[in-house]
Design a protein around this motif. Structure first.
Motif, short mmCIF file in Angstrom:
data_model
loop_
_atom_site.label_atom_id
_atom_site.label_comp_id
_atom_site.label_asym_id
_atom_site.label_seq_id
_atom_site.Cartn_x
_atom_site.Cartn_y
_atom_site.Cartn_z
N PHE A 202 -3.35 -6.17 -47.03
CA PHE A 202 -3.78 -4.83 -46.77
C PHE A 202 -5.26 -5.52 -45.66
CE2 PHE A 202 -1.70 -2.69 -50.04
CZ PHE A 202 -0.82 -2.51 -48.79
N THR A 203 -5.57 -4.86 -44.67
CA THR A 203 -6.81 -4.62 -43.64
C THR A 203 -7.52 -4.09 -44.22
OG1 THR A 203 -6.76 -3.30 -42.23
CG2 THR A 203 -5.90 -5.57 -41.56
N GLY A 204 -8.97 -3.67 -44.09
CA GLY A 204 -10.07 -3.01 -44.54
C GLY A 204 -9.67 -1.39 -44.56
N GLU A 205 -9.61 -1.51 -42.66
CA GLU A 205 -9.09 -0.19 -42.45
C GLU A 205 -7.72 0.44 -42.62
OE1 GLU A 205 -8.67 2.22 -37.91
OE2 GLU A 205 -8.61 -0.56 -38.29
N GLU A 206 -6.51 -0.71 -42.81
CA GLU A 206 -5.30 0.20 -44.29
C GLU A 206 -5.77 0.28 -45.45
OE1 GLU A 206 -2.30 -2.86 -41.30
OE2 GLU A 206 -3.56 -3.65 -43.11
N ILE A 207 -6.61 -0.27 -46.22
CA ILE A 207 -6.82 0.44 -46.73
C ILE A 207 -7.14 1.80 -47.09
CG2 ILE A 207 -8.77 0.35 -49.66
CD1 ILE A 207 -7.81 -2.61 -48.54
N ASN A 208 -8.36 1.85 -45.99
CA ASN A 208 -9.10 3.51 -45.98
C ASN A 208 -8.17 4.27 -45.41
OD1 ASN A 208 -11.80 2.95 -46.28
ND2 ASN A 208 -11.81 2.19 -43.94
N LEU A 209 -7.20 4.15 -45.03
CA LEU A 209 -5.81 4.62 -43.98
C LEU A 209 -4.86 5.03 -45.13
CD1 LEU A 209 -4.35 2.84 -40.62
CD2 LEU A 209 -5.45 5.43 -41.45
N LEU A 210 -4.84 4.15 -45.99
CA LEU A 210 -4.06 4.61 -46.96
C LEU A 210 -4.41 6.11 -48.32
CD1 LEU A 210 -2.27 1.13 -48.32
CD2 LEU A 210 -1.42 3.21 -47.72
#
Length: 264
Positions: A202-210
């Motif tokens: 996961f990238t940081g942005e993908e974690i935020n998206l989740l």
């Protein structure tokens, strides 16, 4: 995937997961309209945001989860058939997931069934889902196996299964909500395992998206569950039957007209 797309998919998930209308079919239309490519993360996202919808059930029905251990045993027994069949037929099910036409056809077929289900099972005797026997829980779990066919709808198959066991519409719907918890947790765990096993991170942005997706899914699912129970109690399944037919025909028409639809 950007935040707007994540929020739209989360709204679709929250609205359709517990309704007998097939969340998969709606994900197809939603992702197609947004031009979303089914990347590894997008496929993971559509499964893992179910954790937010699970939480909505726990919040709305938290008192029911502390009544007795029998309640948990019945959920486990009901989850067994689809879990085993899903593992055994994993490759075949994956091949079905490559066919949006299958989703469209099953939406229509399921919709037609819902038009008549209230007449077929109109003499319920069980008004509280906790009162079902272990045998009835297992039979409902067998009906859930139908949901392995994309477009059938896990909610629709388990609610109809509950009605065959003399549950009222409301009781059948509530047991379907409860049964979603072990199934969604299992699906999320498997998807996460495969995601990391294939070398993804996961990238940081993908974690935020989740995080955003789960929060949105949680809020929308609470509203959807409350609205669904009211509509189901007052009007039965016909409204959802006609809706499924329309959505299924839309998918079929889009495919026949040359649109490239993919299941995210």
């Amino acid at each position: 995937m950007n935040y707007f797309e994540a929020i739209i998919l989360a709204i679709i998930e929250g609205l359709t997961e517990f309704l007998p209308v097939s969340s998969t079919g709606h994900m197809i239309i939603g992702s197609a309209l947004m031009g979303l490519e089914p990347s590894a993360f997008v496929k993971l996202f559509t499964i893992v945001i179910q954790l937010g919808t699970i939480l909505s059930v726990l919040v709305l029905y938290w008192k029911r989860f502390f009544k007795s251990m029998d309640f948990y045993y019945k959920l486990v027994i009901a989850a067994i058939p689809a879990s085993i069949l899903g593992l055994v037929l994993n490759d075949f099910i994956d091949s079905l997931l490559e066919s949006p036409m299958m989703v469209g056809v099953m939406l229509v077929i399921g919709g037609i069934i819902l038009l008549f289900v209230d007449k077929w099972f109109n003499k319920p005797t069980i008004d509280i889902s906790d009162e079902i026997s272990f045998k009835q829980a297992f039979i409902i779990g067998c009906y859930q196996c139908l949901a392995l066919i994309p477009g059938t709808s896990r909610s629709a198959s388990t609610i109809v299964g509950g009605m065959t066991q003399k549950l009222t519409r409301k009781a059948a719907a509530e047991f379907s909500f409860f049964l979603a918890i072990p199934m969604m947790l299992g699906a999320s765990a498997v998807k996460l395992y495969k995601f990391f096993k294939e070398g993804h991170t996961f990238t940081g942005e993908e974690i935020n998206l989740l995080i955003v997706g789960n929060i949105v899914g949680f809020v929308v699912a609470i509203i959807a569950i409350k609205t669904f129970i009211d509509l189901l109690t007052k009007y039965g399944f016909k409204l959802f039957g006609w809706y499924r037919i329309v959505v299924g025909l839309v998918i079929i028409a889009m495919l026949l007209s040359g649109h490239s639809l993919q299941i995210v």
